[in-house]
Design a protein around this motif. Sequence first.
Motif, PDB file in Angstrom:
ATOM      1  N   LEU A  58      44.758  40.401  66.830  1.00 53.99           N
ATOM      2  CA  LEU A  58      44.502  41.841  66.619  1.00 53.99           C
ATOM      3  C   LEU A  58      43.186  42.226  66.180  1.00 53.99           C
ATOM      4  O   LEU A  58      42.417  41.421  65.851  1.00 53.99           O
ATOM      5  CB  LEU A  58      45.405  42.248  65.564  1.00 53.99           C
ATOM      6  CG  LEU A  58      46.743  42.318  65.887  1.00 53.99           C
ATOM      7  CD1 LEU A  58      47.735  42.626  64.639  1.00 53.99           C
ATOM      8  CD2 LEU A  58      47.458  43.186  67.113  1.00 53.99           C
ATOM      9  N   LYS A  59      42.371  43.268  66.783  1.00 52.16           N
ATOM     10  CA  LYS A  59      41.021  43.678  66.324  1.00 52.16           C
ATOM     11  C   LYS A  59      41.235  44.268  64.817  1.00 52.16           C
ATOM     12  O   LYS A  59      42.324  44.492  64.383  1.00 52.16           O
ATOM     13  CB  LYS A  59      40.671  44.946  67.299  1.00 52.16           C
ATOM     14  CG  LYS A  59      40.630  44.296  68.743  1.00 52.16           C
ATOM     15  CD  LYS A  59      39.737  43.250  69.063  1.00 52.16           C
ATOM     16  CE  LYS A  59      39.304  43.222  70.533  1.00 52.16           C
ATOM     17  NZ  LYS A  59      40.637  42.615  71.185  1.00 52.16           N
ATOM     18  N   PRO A  60      40.030  44.338  64.251  1.00 54.55           N
ATOM     19  CA  PRO A  60      40.089  44.619  62.647  1.00 54.55           C
ATOM     20  C   PRO A  60      40.636  46.008  62.465  1.00 54.55           C
ATOM     21  O   PRO A  60      41.417  46.163  61.348  1.00 54.55           O
ATOM     22  CB  PRO A  60      38.572  44.304  62.446  1.00 54.55           C
ATOM     23  CG  PRO A  60      37.870  43.541  63.350  1.00 54.55           C
ATOM     24  CD  PRO A  60      38.677  43.648  64.568  1.00 54.55           C
ATOM     25  N   GLY A  78      34.137  41.491  56.179  1.00 50.66           N
ATOM     26  CA  GLY A  78      33.178  41.085  57.119  1.00 50.66           C
ATOM     27  C   GLY A  78      33.596  41.648  58.378  1.00 50.66           C
ATOM     28  O   GLY A  78      33.787  40.812  59.523  1.00 50.66           O
ATOM     29  N   ILE A  79      33.687  42.857  58.556  1.00 50.49           N
ATOM     30  CA  ILE A  79      34.366  43.527  59.888  1.00 50.49           C
ATOM     31  C   ILE A  79      33.350  43.259  61.063  1.00 50.49           C
ATOM     32  O   ILE A  79      33.868  43.218  62.155  1.00 50.49           O
ATOM     33  CB  ILE A  79      34.240  44.853  59.507  1.00 50.49           C
ATOM     34  CG1 ILE A  79      35.302  45.567  60.706  1.00 50.49           C
ATOM     35  CG2 ILE A  79      33.177  45.753  59.543  1.00 50.49           C
ATOM     36  CD1 ILE A  79      35.875  46.914  60.262  1.00 50.49           C
ATOM     37  N   ASP A  80      32.028  43.161  60.728  1.00 49.98           N
ATOM     38  CA  ASP A  80      31.057  42.849  61.810  1.00 49.98           C
ATOM     39  C   ASP A  80      31.642  41.793  62.436  1.00 49.98           C
ATOM     40  O   ASP A  80      31.148  41.286  63.534  1.00 49.98           O
ATOM     41  CB  ASP A  80      29.634  42.743  61.238  1.00 49.98           C
ATOM     42  CG  ASP A  80      29.226  44.089  61.001  1.00 49.98           C
ATOM     43  OD1 ASP A  80      29.892  45.139  61.320  1.00 49.98           O
ATOM     44  OD2 ASP A  80      28.375  44.402  60.192  1.00 49.98           O
ATOM     45  N   HIS A  81      32.212  40.595  61.685  1.00 57.01           N
ATOM     46  CA  HIS A  81      32.519  39.161  62.039  1.00 57.01           C
ATOM     47  C   HIS A  81      33.861  39.080  62.518  1.00 57.01           C
ATOM     48  O   HIS A  81      34.518  38.144  62.573  1.00 57.01           O
ATOM     49  CB  HIS A  81      31.981  38.312  61.262  1.00 57.01           C
ATOM     50  CG  HIS A  81      30.412  38.244  60.978  1.00 57.01           C
ATOM     51  ND1 HIS A  81      29.636  37.981  61.846  1.00 57.01           N
ATOM     52  CD2 HIS A  81      29.865  38.818  59.948  1.00 57.01           C
ATOM     53  CE1 HIS A  81      28.280  38.043  61.329  1.00 57.01           C
ATOM     54  NE2 HIS A  81      28.536  38.543  60.285  1.00 57.01           N
ATOM     55  N   GLU A  94      42.011  36.686  53.432  1.00 60.37           N
ATOM     56  CA  GLU A  94      41.026  37.212  54.787  1.00 60.37           C
ATOM     57  C   GLU A  94      42.017  36.857  55.785  1.00 60.37           C
ATOM     58  O   GLU A  94      42.536  35.794  56.185  1.00 60.37           O
ATOM     59  CB  GLU A  94      40.063  36.013  54.581  1.00 60.37           C
ATOM     60  CG  GLU A  94      39.031  36.370  53.374  1.00 60.37           C
ATOM     61  CD  GLU A  94      37.562  35.681  53.716  1.00 60.37           C
ATOM     62  OE1 GLU A  94      37.413  35.243  54.477  1.00 60.37           O
ATOM     63  OE2 GLU A  94      36.741  36.229  52.733  1.00 60.37           O
ATOM     64  N   ILE A  95      41.832  38.081  56.765  1.00 63.90           N
ATOM     65  CA  ILE A  95      42.400  38.139  57.986  1.00 63.90           C
ATOM     66  C   ILE A  95      41.439  38.280  59.118  1.00 63.90           C
ATOM     67  O   ILE A  95      40.599  39.261  59.172  1.00 63.90           O
ATOM     68  CB  ILE A  95      43.545  39.154  58.400  1.00 63.90           C
ATOM     69  CG1 ILE A  95      44.428  39.076  56.928  1.00 63.90           C
ATOM     70  CG2 ILE A  95      44.155  39.331  59.499  1.00 63.90           C
ATOM     71  CD1 ILE A  95      45.073  40.596  56.955  1.00 63.90           C
ATOM     72  N   THR A  96      41.064  37.250  60.115  1.00 65.51           N
ATOM     73  CA  THR A  96      39.995  37.194  60.835  1.00 65.51           C
ATOM     74  C   THR A  96      40.762  37.289  62.393  1.00 65.51           C
ATOM     75  O   THR A  96      41.485  36.352  62.678  1.00 65.51           O
ATOM     76  CB  THR A  96      39.090  36.158  60.626  1.00 65.51           C
ATOM     77  OG1 THR A  96      38.757  36.018  59.312  1.00 65.51           O
ATOM     78  CG2 THR A  96      38.082  35.983  61.608  1.00 65.51           C
ATOM     79  N   THR A  97      39.931  37.940  63.113  1.00 66.58           N
ATOM     80  CA  THR A  97      40.350  38.092  64.576  1.00 66.58           C
ATOM     81  C   THR A  97      39.916  36.856  65.259  1.00 66.58           C
ATOM     82  O   THR A  97      38.805  36.385  65.018  1.00 66.58           O
ATOM     83  CB  THR A  97      39.817  39.402  65.079  1.00 66.58           C
ATOM     84  OG1 THR A  97      40.154  40.444  64.394  1.00 66.58           O
ATOM     85  CG2 THR A  97      39.928  39.485  66.636  1.00 66.58           C
ATOM     86  N   LEU A  98      40.839  36.623  66.343  1.00 69.96           N
ATOM     87  CA  LEU A  98      40.274  35.321  67.155  1.00 69.96           C
ATOM     88  C   LEU A  98      39.068  35.547  67.658  1.00 69.96           C
ATOM     89  O   LEU A  98      38.837  36.598  68.259  1.00 69.96           O
ATOM     90  CB  LEU A  98      41.322  35.189  68.381  1.00 69.96           C
ATOM     91  CG  LEU A  98      42.843  34.796  67.804  1.00 69.96           C
ATOM     92  CD1 LEU A  98      43.690  34.563  68.944  1.00 69.96           C
ATOM     93  CD2 LEU A  98      43.033  33.717  66.699  1.00 69.96           C
ATOM     94  N   ARG A  99      38.203  34.393  67.722  1.00 73.43           N
ATOM     95  CA  ARG A  99      36.777  34.522  68.114  1.00 73.43           C
ATOM     96  C   ARG A  99      36.286  33.300  69.161  1.00 73.43           C
ATOM     97  O   ARG A  99      37.091  32.219  68.923  1.00 73.43           O
ATOM     98  CB  ARG A  99      35.793  34.570  67.032  1.00 73.43           C
ATOM     99  CG  ARG A  99      35.805  36.057  65.868  1.00 73.43           C
ATOM    100  CD  ARG A  99      35.174  35.947  64.697  1.00 73.43           C
ATOM    101  NE  ARG A  99      35.355  34.598  64.051  1.00 73.43           N
ATOM    102  CZ  ARG A  99      34.764  34.385  63.096  1.00 73.43           C
ATOM    103  NH1 ARG A  99      33.822  35.277  62.338  1.00 73.43           N
ATOM    104  NH2 ARG A  99      34.964  33.489  62.091  1.00 73.43           N
TER     105      ARG A  99
END
Length: 396
Positions: A58-60, A78-81, A94-99
């Motif tokens: 999911l996107k931020p 860290g929404i930019d990342h 911390e929930i981070t979108t796949l990158r």
Amino acid sequence: MADYLPRAPWTQRDDLHRMVDALGNAPDGTSLARWVGGAVRDGLLGEDAADVDCATPLKPQDVMARLKRAGIRTVPTGIDHGTVTALLPGGKVEITTLRRDVSTDGRRATVEYASEWRDDAARRDFTINALYADPRTLEIYDYFGGLADLAVRRVRFIGDARQRIREDHLRILRYYRFQARFGSALDSEAEEACAELAAMLKGLSRERVAMELLNLLGLPDPSDTLLRMEQRGVLGVVLPEVQRPAIEALPTLIGAERQAGLAPQAIRRMAALLPLSPQVAEGVAARLRLSRAQRDRLACVAGRQADDAANPLALAYRCGTECAQDRLLLCGGDPAPLSDWEIPQLPLKGGEIVQRGIKAGPEVARILRAVEARWISEGFPDRERVLRLLEAELPA
């Protein structure tokens, strides 16, 4: 046969389950959230998880919207990342979108969002850090052999080690830190790559280097790893002041810490590695941009002397408890007398000396120092004794 994450207490937290439910499921019914990184790695080793991290396709903005509808507060840390922090009763997540990486220059990476879990795993540093777990079933997803490496305590780069280091030079120090914490079996490719590319560490920010060094030195026993770093020419790039005999003596300090029941202290270990020179210590602290408190402690410990152990309380009075503990441990003294001792204040003021007919100025300061010296040597007696000491120092 599938592998599963042990049901540690944190995996059963109601607030985490509520967050996972809020993020929802993919069309195939699988969760759109997976635990990743240290919590999974440490859980498989039977250790407590210091932090819980979550990955999602999911996107931020979508993450924040879904959690908001569920009444869960978020912060775009860290929404930019691609990172959003969920504020849960049991602790932050911390929930981070796949990158996936688009470009790297050794210090920072340009990334774009990905939709495949494997792409996200491929950009991580070591196989043992690229393990994912389904939050509901606790099934492990392992894309690069991390489970096998964890079983033999091997720290191995994902893909080509030299390429991974060129992407982020700090991975050299991270490799040694993880090797000191988890490693048993050495990975020859990783060892050779770190030695070959060690000079790249010079291009990193001093703060990042300091952070990794202090994290390494704060581990229970980093001595073997530090010795290997020195032998392979890695340590000399970031700490050229350190000589091999100091590293070989580090196990003695670690043994003294354990005997005294004191927790590892990174600054204490760094001081043990540096020459006996406050000026050198100040220079190292300035280069690594350590805090003022860290810099002062490093310089204080670097000023240790052979007779420090003669009077631990006097040493603590002059240097402070932390520095005194460090100096005692390093000179073979016993820090136990300092464990419950509060540093006293001299129960005498300069004004009291003036009231006894001494003109304010150097003579008052001299008398005050003389009384203080005798007070310290007598083991910090009470005010009544201090007044007698004062009478003895006053002119007839």
